[in-house]
Write a protein that holds these residues in place. Structure first.
Motif, mmCIF file in Angstrom:
data_model
loop_
_atom_site.group_PDB
_atom_site.id
_atom_site.type_symbol
_atom_site.label_atom_id
_atom_site.label_comp_id
_atom_site.label_asym_id
_atom_site.label_seq_id
_atom_site.Cartn_x
_atom_site.Cartn_y
_atom_site.Cartn_z
ATOM 1 N N GLU A 158 0.794 -1.569 0.101
ATOM 2 C CA GLU A 158 -0.064 -0.011 -0.396
ATOM 3 C C GLU A 158 0.577 1.001 0.226
ATOM 4 N N GLU A 159 2.058 1.299 0.890
ATOM 5 C CA GLU A 159 2.883 2.789 0.906
ATOM 6 C C GLU A 159 3.772 2.529 -0.655
ATOM 7 N N ILE A 160 4.138 1.311 -1.069
ATOM 8 C CA ILE A 160 4.587 1.811 -2.785
ATOM 9 C C ILE A 160 3.094 2.292 -3.137
ATOM 10 N N PHE A 161 2.725 0.874 -3.085
ATOM 11 C CA PHE A 161 1.606 1.942 -4.558
ATOM 12 C C PHE A 161 0.756 3.402 -3.709
ATOM 13 N N LEU A 162 1.070 3.844 -2.741
ATOM 14 C CA LEU A 162 0.576 4.808 -2.838
ATOM 15 C C LEU A 162 1.755 6.386 -3.113
ATOM 16 N N LEU A 163 3.322 6.041 -3.575
ATOM 17 C CA LEU A 163 3.770 7.221 -3.512
ATOM 18 C C LEU A 163 3.217 7.005 -5.221
ATOM 19 N N PHE A 164 3.192 6.437 -5.897
ATOM 20 C CA PHE A 164 3.347 6.791 -7.450
ATOM 21 C C PHE A 164 1.823 6.990 -8.154
ATOM 22 N N ASP A 165 1.185 6.937 -7.024
ATOM 23 C CA ASP A 165 -0.100 7.120 -7.512
ATOM 24 C C ASP A 165 -0.360 8.786 -7.084
ATOM 25 N N ARG A 166 0.413 9.547 -7.818
ATOM 26 C CA ARG A 166 0.725 10.969 -7.652
ATOM 27 C C ARG A 166 -0.750 12.124 -7.489
ATOM 28 N N ASP A 167 -1.555 11.543 -8.438
ATOM 29 C CA ASP A 167 -2.866 12.225 -8.201
ATOM 30 C C ASP A 167 -4.294 11.462 -8.056
ATOM 31 N N GLY A 168 -3.407 10.871 -6.745
ATOM 32 C CA GLY A 168 -4.710 10.109 -5.817
ATOM 33 C C GLY A 168 -5.997 9.472 -6.288
ATOM 34 N N ASN A 169 -6.322 8.794 -7.299
ATOM 35 C CA ASN A 169 -6.691 8.493 -8.128
ATOM 36 C C ASN A 169 -7.535 7.052 -7.778
ATOM 37 N N GLY A 170 -6.618 6.049 -7.235
ATOM 38 C CA GLY A 170 -5.829 5.008 -7.058
ATOM 39 C C GLY A 170 -5.689 4.244 -8.429
ATOM 40 N N SER A 171 -5.024 4.669 -9.220
ATOM 41 C CA SER A 171 -4.905 3.759 -9.952
ATOM 42 C C SER A 171 -3.734 4.559 -11.043
ATOM 43 N N LEU A 172 -2.921 4.032 -11.520
ATOM 44 C CA LEU A 172 -1.662 4.182 -11.727
ATOM 45 C C LEU A 172 -1.533 4.423 -13.534
ATOM 46 N N SER A 173 -0.869 5.342 -14.559
ATOM 47 C CA SER A 173 -1.137 5.994 -16.128
ATOM 48 C C SER A 173 -0.171 5.327 -16.622
ATOM 49 N N TYR A 174 -0.184 5.134 -17.936
ATOM 50 C CA TYR A 174 0.707 4.360 -18.167
ATOM 51 C C TYR A 174 1.896 5.258 -18.489
ATOM 52 N N ASP A 175 1.854 6.520 -18.222
ATOM 53 C CA ASP A 175 3.049 6.963 -18.350
ATOM 54 C C ASP A 175 4.260 7.254 -16.822
#
Length: 117
Positions: A90-107
């Protein structure tokens, strides 16, 4: 955000599963709450949490009850669960979820891949 909704749903399922382990006649005994908190990784000291449970019961107007139904249980337990640390994933995911929408963009995924290689 989407991830927060999913975590809340996951947390509710986790609470229901633990409640079902300890419940008797659709109620959970107050005396079992310290063990429940330990099972949920919300405390590592079963004895020390008893006073906090008593204060939470008083705050909820439940100081005279000996057992709780699921809704009462989640109301009391949620006070303790909100401070439970996130797991590593969860910590790692939240580091990369920069816009806080619960998903990671392709970019973002592309950038992570570039940084790892």
């Amino acid at each position: 955000s989407v991830i927060n909704m999913e975590l809340k749903s996951d947390l509710k399922a986790e609470l229901k599963a633990v409640f079902n382990l300890y419940q008797q006649k659709s109620k959970i005994l107050i005396t079992d709450l310290p063990k429940v908190l330990f099972a949920l990784s919300a405390t590592d000291d079963v004895e020390a949490v008893k006073d906090k449970i008593n204060r939470a019961l008083i705050n909820e107007g439940k100081e005279e009850v000996t057992s709780l139904d699921f809704d009462e249980f989640t109301s009391i337990i949620s006070v303790f669960i909100q401070y439970r640390p996130l797991d590593r994933d969860e910590e790692i995911f939240l580091l990369f979820d920069r816009d806080g929408n619960g998903s990671l963009s392709y970019d973002i995924i592309k950038q992570i891949n570039k940084e790892l290689n």
